[in-house]
Write an enzyme that holds these catalytic residues in place. Structure first.
Site, PDB file in Angstrom:
ATOM      1  N   ASP A 272      22.241  32.547 -54.482  1.00 42.82           N
ATOM      2  CA  ASP A 272      22.738  31.208 -54.162  1.00 42.82           C
ATOM      3  C   ASP A 272      23.312  30.642 -55.449  1.00 42.82           C
ATOM      4  O   ASP A 272      23.391  31.345 -56.466  1.00 42.82           O
ATOM      5  CB  ASP A 272      21.607  30.320 -53.605  1.00 42.82           C
ATOM      6  CG  ASP A 272      22.123  29.219 -52.684  1.00 42.82           C
ATOM      7  OD1 ASP A 272      22.993  28.446 -53.129  1.00 42.82           O
ATOM      8  OD2 ASP A 272      21.671  29.136 -51.524  1.00 42.82           O
TER       9      ASP A 272
ATOM     10  N   HIS B 153      28.113  28.958 -51.478  1.00 40.81           N
ATOM     11  CA  HIS B 153      26.812  29.010 -52.180  1.00 40.81           C
ATOM     12  C   HIS B 153      26.772  30.182 -53.165  1.00 40.81           C
ATOM     13  O   HIS B 153      25.749  30.818 -53.335  1.00 40.81           O
ATOM     14  CB  HIS B 153      25.658  29.145 -51.168  1.00 40.81           C
ATOM     15  CG  HIS B 153      25.253  27.844 -50.554  1.00 40.81           C
ATOM     16  ND1 HIS B 153      24.364  26.983 -51.133  1.00 40.81           N
ATOM     17  CD2 HIS B 153      25.625  27.254 -49.387  1.00 40.81           C
ATOM     18  CE1 HIS B 153      24.187  25.916 -50.360  1.00 40.81           C
ATOM     19  NE2 HIS B 153      24.949  26.052 -49.289  1.00 40.81           N
TER      20      HIS B 153
ATOM     21  N   GLU C  13      27.611  25.741 -45.127  1.00 44.94           N
ATOM     22  CA  GLU C  13      28.101  24.731 -46.078  1.00 44.94           C
ATOM     23  C   GLU C  13      29.200  25.260 -47.005  1.00 44.94           C
ATOM     24  O   GLU C  13      29.094  25.139 -48.227  1.00 44.94           O
ATOM     25  CB  GLU C  13      26.921  24.203 -46.907  1.00 44.94           C
ATOM     26  CG  GLU C  13      25.837  23.580 -46.052  1.00 44.94           C
ATOM     27  CD  GLU C  13      24.620  23.127 -46.847  1.00 44.94           C
ATOM     28  OE1 GLU C  13      24.164  22.010 -46.598  1.00 44.94           O
ATOM     29  OE2 GLU C  13      24.122  23.889 -47.691  1.00 44.94           O
TER      30      GLU C  13
ATOM     31  N   TRP D 156      20.065  25.822 -37.699  1.00 42.27           N
ATOM     32  CA  TRP D 156      19.336  24.971 -38.661  1.00 42.27           C
ATOM     33  C   TRP D 156      19.726  23.512 -38.591  1.00 42.27           C
ATOM     34  O   TRP D 156      18.909  22.642 -38.801  1.00 42.27           O
ATOM     35  CB  TRP D 156      19.503  25.509 -40.093  1.00 42.27           C
ATOM     36  CG  TRP D 156      20.860  25.301 -40.716  1.00 42.27           C
ATOM     37  CD1 TRP D 156      21.986  26.041 -40.500  1.00 42.27           C
ATOM     38  CD2 TRP D 156      21.229  24.284 -41.656  1.00 42.27           C
ATOM     39  NE1 TRP D 156      23.027  25.557 -41.247  1.00 42.27           N
ATOM     40  CE2 TRP D 156      22.592  24.480 -41.979  1.00 42.27           C
ATOM     41  CE3 TRP D 156      20.541  23.239 -42.271  1.00 42.27           C
ATOM     42  CZ2 TRP D 156      23.287  23.660 -42.870  1.00 42.27           C
ATOM     43  CZ3 TRP D 156      21.226  22.418 -43.166  1.00 42.27           C
ATOM     44  CH2 TRP D 156      22.585  22.634 -43.454  1.00 42.27           C
TER      45      TRP D 156
ATOM     46  N   TYR E 268      11.773  22.787 -41.737  1.00 41.72           N
ATOM     47  CA  TYR E 268      12.118  22.733 -43.161  1.00 41.72           C
ATOM     48  C   TYR E 268      10.894  22.266 -43.946  1.00 41.72           C
ATOM     49  O   TYR E 268      10.589  21.077 -43.995  1.00 41.72           O
ATOM     50  CB  TYR E 268      13.347  21.839 -43.380  1.00 41.72           C
ATOM     51  CG  TYR E 268      14.640  22.634 -43.302  1.00 41.72           C
ATOM     52  CD1 TYR E 268      14.828  23.541 -42.252  1.00 41.72           C
ATOM     53  CD2 TYR E 268      15.630  22.528 -44.263  1.00 41.72           C
ATOM     54  CE1 TYR E 268      15.982  24.304 -42.181  1.00 41.72           C
ATOM     55  CE2 TYR E 268      16.797  23.292 -44.189  1.00 41.72           C
ATOM     56  CZ  TYR E 268      16.958  24.182 -43.142  1.00 41.72           C
ATOM     57  OH  TYR E 268      18.091  24.938 -43.073  1.00 41.72           O
ATOM     58  N   PHE E 269      10.236  23.228 -44.555  1.00 44.17           N
ATOM     59  CA  PHE E 269       8.968  22.906 -45.214  1.00 44.17           C
ATOM     60  C   PHE E 269       9.175  22.445 -46.658  1.00 44.17           C
ATOM     61  O   PHE E 269       8.208  22.235 -47.381  1.00 44.17           O
ATOM     62  CB  PHE E 269       8.014  24.100 -45.145  1.00 44.17           C
ATOM     63  CG  PHE E 269       7.393  24.308 -43.788  1.00 44.17           C
ATOM     64  CD1 PHE E 269       7.865  23.652 -42.660  1.00 44.17           C
ATOM     65  CD2 PHE E 269       6.306  25.170 -43.625  1.00 44.17           C
ATOM     66  CE1 PHE E 269       7.285  23.842 -41.405  1.00 44.17           C
ATOM     67  CE2 PHE E 269       5.716  25.369 -42.380  1.00 44.17           C
ATOM     68  CZ  PHE E 269       6.206  24.704 -41.271  1.00 44.17           C
TER      69      PHE E 269
ATOM     70  N   TRP F 254      13.019  25.885 -49.071  1.00 46.11           N
ATOM     71  CA  TRP F 254      14.095  25.753 -50.068  1.00 46.11           C
ATOM     72  C   TRP F 254      13.475  25.169 -51.323  1.00 46.11           C
ATOM     73  O   TRP F 254      12.633  24.265 -51.246  1.00 46.11           O
ATOM     74  CB  TRP F 254      15.197  24.837 -49.521  1.00 46.11           C
ATOM     75  CG  TRP F 254      15.797  25.347 -48.259  1.00 46.11           C
ATOM     76  CD1 TRP F 254      15.557  24.907 -46.992  1.00 46.11           C
ATOM     77  CD2 TRP F 254      16.716  26.442 -48.125  1.00 46.11           C
ATOM     78  NE1 TRP F 254      16.278  25.643 -46.082  1.00 46.11           N
ATOM     79  CE2 TRP F 254      17.001  26.595 -46.740  1.00 46.11           C
ATOM     80  CE3 TRP F 254      17.340  27.306 -49.031  1.00 46.11           C
ATOM     81  CZ2 TRP F 254      17.868  27.569 -46.265  1.00 46.11           C
ATOM     82  CZ3 TRP F 254      18.208  28.272 -48.550  1.00 46.11           C
ATOM     83  CH2 TRP F 254      18.461  28.397 -47.183  1.00 46.11           C
TER      84      TRP F 254
ATOM     85  N   GLU G 242      14.880  23.899 -54.412  1.00 43.09           N
ATOM     86  CA  GLU G 242      15.544  23.062 -55.419  1.00 43.09           C
ATOM     87  C   GLU G 242      14.548  22.125 -56.095  1.00 43.09           C
ATOM     88  O   GLU G 242      14.663  21.814 -57.267  1.00 43.09           O
ATOM     89  CB  GLU G 242      16.618  22.182 -54.766  1.00 43.09           C
ATOM     90  CG  GLU G 242      17.851  22.885 -54.300  1.00 43.09           C
ATOM     91  CD  GLU G 242      17.770  23.253 -52.828  1.00 43.09           C
ATOM     92  OE1 GLU G 242      16.662  23.572 -52.347  1.00 43.09           O
ATOM     93  OE2 GLU G 242      18.820  23.233 -52.163  1.00 43.09           O
TER      94      GLU G 242
END
Ligand code: ACM
Ligand code: ZN
Length: 744
Positions: A189, A270, A333, A399, A424-425, A463, A465
């Site tokens: 990514d 990405h 995206e 998603w 989405y955890f 995810w 980030e």
């Protein structure tokens, strides 16, 4: 035994039977137990590796190797039934006082049986050094069990945060324990390239290492434009990668646990880490970056044959490393700006007779769909692959809600569900609670039976980030992951939140022994507002088995390790807020539950049916209900009830209703507000429902204990523009849910 007596026996011993995910069918056949001991013999009729896993686990924790003389036996064997074809991955477990029989349709089924046995044994089975004298008993059960869906997955983002080989293995262990079977490995990514590719060594020499900003995430928020790569020789680098040797080792580790690793090689967006490693993969006319190691574009040039060949080469090495039928190519995206400005991309659009950049994205996906199919694999991509037409062999991962999954299933394509709403955890528990996750059904109601067969299952996505540590990564997963495991494994009709909550409480000591950091349960209170006359008692549910201490305060502050322990209902004789929370051994408190206690003062008022309505016009971008008490209404009128018809003719407005309600019978009353945007409701001056904030039509409820009598109420609603709606309802003793009767 009478039916009643049998039920009592089951009730009295069932707390010991706490398997997650809930088995398809389970009967407790008596009050006795099977005792595992040094005399127990393991009979592994078909040399099942899972049976040997069981032996190793028992040897490690119990200290004997199941090589006894056979006073008791554990028998593993393939189930043979000539009348019917057995479904794959199922197992049948029968525990009697002398014999445990494990039968299975295949080795995967045997593996799942061992996971169940593990949970039927005392929690100490998770410990390398269990307390002396632990009794290794199994309840007498009969279980027939197998999965609802074939895809029960988890995504771990190893690009934004690079997770060590050890942590990836730990993650696989935990998935196996929950009978999950897909590890979606997000390997590349913008945040870094994590897979060694022999043909393109720069991907990991350069693309695996970004400038460390002192945090895991880059300063100024997560945006690929902030990211700067420095390469392996960078003085201040963050990152890492998995060598091909390590990847093969991890793939084997997963396979031993009956988990398939689905690698994700993101394209065409990405892809910052790749394009800074090989700038020739980028489009023409991309503005120069302001610093070395940065880039203004994170997409591959779709018009360049070099880029396409590069991706084919990378996918060839990927297929060599990963035996998975499915290869994920991302495709979410994708910014189309660089393609729009690039002569090569425009030439491709023209040459292929495409309409625009969206169709160019679809062309890229079709190309790799064919490429993977030619190699005997199947493409899976995020739901953006629907845009511009779905490639023939593609499987869609839904998603951005469930719409992508619905569309794809209606086009006879397979789908995997992971909508942001439930899966989405990386979102906090305050947004997506364990109960919300548990409520999820991966089969959208819009699909008919035939179409629903295309739902392969679902997964939760982590995810990273904003996830700096392993312990944070764990608490975001646990206990929600167990809820998802049950959603994906257990039959829909068998799902039962109160029962799951009980089993979850019993599971928590296992987290402690396994060293898994997890979020404490939210204390459950029967109502959050309590009116009383004289004095009253405040109760909180205290489920058995929760290893933390339930504590409380009376002054509105959050409990700490010093706060009193909750054991019995708390006596209250004045206005106060009782705040409950679980506090763990380190003194850390979980989410609180509050009960607002207020003395009830009877009012002697003469009332007429109806309600006072005040209307307000708003300006700007209000994100909450403004303080209406300091504003002048533009209109004041009487109405017969609370209705959205009270909205003024304006795009931005607020409405305030004031009046009384009458409670004929003391009891717990539930009030709910459904509104777009925010709304709030006060009863007797206490805030009972808080549904404030800018949002679409959302329902929120609150429950109040009300002695009989008359109460003031006030409701407020606002809209910041766009769609608007409002509905207020209540229910209570002898009162079905409906609009409330109001008085002035
Ligand atoms: C995604 O969350 N962008 C798939
Ligand atoms: Zn281009």
């Amino acid at each position: 035994m009478s039916v009643l007596a049998a039920a009592l026996v089951i009730a009295s011993i069932s707390p010991a039977v706490n398997v997650i995910p809930r088995p398809y069918e389970m009967n407790v056949s008596g009050p006795g137990v099977f005792a595992l001991s040094a005399g127990t013999k393991l009979v592994n009729e078909d040399n099942s590796p899972a049976a040997e896993d069981f032996r190793a686990m028992v040897k490690r924790s119990c200290g004997f190797a199941l090589t006894g003389r056979g006073s008791t036996k554990v028998v593993f064997r393939t189930k043979s039934d000539t009348r019917v074809k057995l479904r794959p991955d199922w197992y049948w477990l029968t525990v009697t006082p002398k014999v445990v029989t494990v039968e299975y349709s295949n080795e995967t089924g045997a593996f799942y049986a061992v996971q169940t046995l593990r949970q039927l044994l005392p929690t100490a089975i998770e410990s390398n050094s269990p307390a002396k004298g632990t009794k290794w008993t199994l309840p007498l059960v009969q279980i027939a069990d197998g999965p609802r869906f074939p895809w029960r997955g988890m995504l771990l983002d190893c690009s934004r945060h690079f997770w060590s080989v050890d942590y990836v293995k730990k993650t696989l262990d935990r998935l196996a324990m929950m009978k999950m079977n897909v590890f979606h490995w997000h390997l590349v990514d913008d945040g870094g390239w994590r897979m060694e590719v022999k043909k393109y060594p720069n991907l990991t020499k350069m693309g695996a290492w970004r400038v460390d900003t002192g945090e895991v995430w880059p300063g100024g928020g997560w945006n690929f434009g902030n990211l700067q790569f420095c390469g392996e020789n960078g003085a201040k680098k963050y990152g890492g990668y998995y060598s091909q040797t390590q990847i093969r080792e991890i793939v084997k580790y997963a396979a031993d646990r009956h988990i398939t690793i689905v690698p994700e090689i993101e394209l065409p967006g990405h892809s910052l880490a790749a394009v800074v490693s090989y700038p020739e993969l980028m489009c023409e006319n991309v503005p120069p970056a302001d610093k070395p190691g940065k880039s203004a574009s994170n997409v591959y040039c779709a018009g360049s044959d070099t880029s396409i060949k590069f991706l084919e080469d990378v996918l060839t090495e990927t297929m060599d490393l990963f035996p998975s039928k499915f290869i994920h190519i991302g495709a979410d995206e994708v910014s189309k700006t660089a393609w729009h400005n690039c002569p090569r991309c425009q030439a491709r659009i023209k040459a292929e007779g495409l309409k625009d950049e969206n169709e160019l994205q679809s062309w890229v996906v079709r190309h790799f769909d064919k490429f993977l199919a030619n190699h005997g694999r199947r493409l899976v991509g995020w739901d953006e692959i629907l845009e511009g037409g779905l490639a023939p062999g593609a499987t869609v991962m839904s998603w951005r809600g469930t719409e992508g999954g619905i569309q794809a299933a209606k086009q006879d394509k397979d789908v995997v569900m992971c909508p942001t709403s439930h899966c989405y955890f990386d979102y906090p528990y305050t947004t997506t609670s364990t109960e919300t996750v548990y409520s999820y059904d991966p089969v959208p109601a819009e699909l008919d039976y035939q179409q629903s067969q295309h739902v392969l299952g679902g997964q939760y996505n982590v995810w990273t980030e904003w996830i700096p540590t392993e312990s944070r990564c764990e608490e975001l997963q646990f206990p929600r992951a167990l809820a998802m495991a049950e959603v994906l494994w257990s039959a829909k009709e068998r799902k039962d939140w109160p029962d799951f909550s009980r089993r979850l409480a019993a599971f928590m000591p296992r987290f402690d022994l396994l060293g898994i950091n997890y979020v404490l349960p939210v204390p459950r209170v029967p109502f959050t507002t309590l009116f009383f006359t004289g004095s009253t008692e405040v109760k909180c549910e205290a489920p058995a088995g929760v290893p933390q201490t339930l504590r409380y305060t009376l002054d509105g502050t959050a409990p700490s390790a010093k706060s009193p322990t909750y054991k019995n209902p708390i006596k209250v004789d004045r206005a106060c807020t009782v705040t409950f929370a679980y506090v763990n051994k380190q003194g850390v408190a979980g989410q609180v539950a509050r009960v607002d206690c207020r003395p009830f003062v009877a009012q002697a008022v003469s009332l007429t049916p109806g309600v006072l309505v005040e209307k307000y016009l708003l300006s700007g971008e209000p994100t909450t209900i403004p303080d209406l008490t300091t504003m002048k209404p533009t209109e004041t009128m009487a109405a017969s009830g609370l209705s959205e018809d009270a909205r003024p003719r304006a795009t931005k407005f607020a409405v305030r209703w004031t009046g009384h309600i009458q409670i004929a019978k003391a009891g717990a009353y539930t009030f709910s507000l459904t509104s777009d945007d925010g709304s709030r409701l006060w009863v007797g001056g206490a805030l009972v429902v808080d549904n404030d904030g800018p949002h679409g039509a959302v329902t929120k409820s609150g429950t109040a204990w009300l002695p009989a009598g008359t109460y003031t109420f006030e409701a407020r609603w606002y809209d910041q523009g766009g769609a608007n709606s409002f509905k207020a309802e209540m229910s209570g003793p002898g009162m079905a849910k409906g609009s409330f009767r109001v008085f002035r």
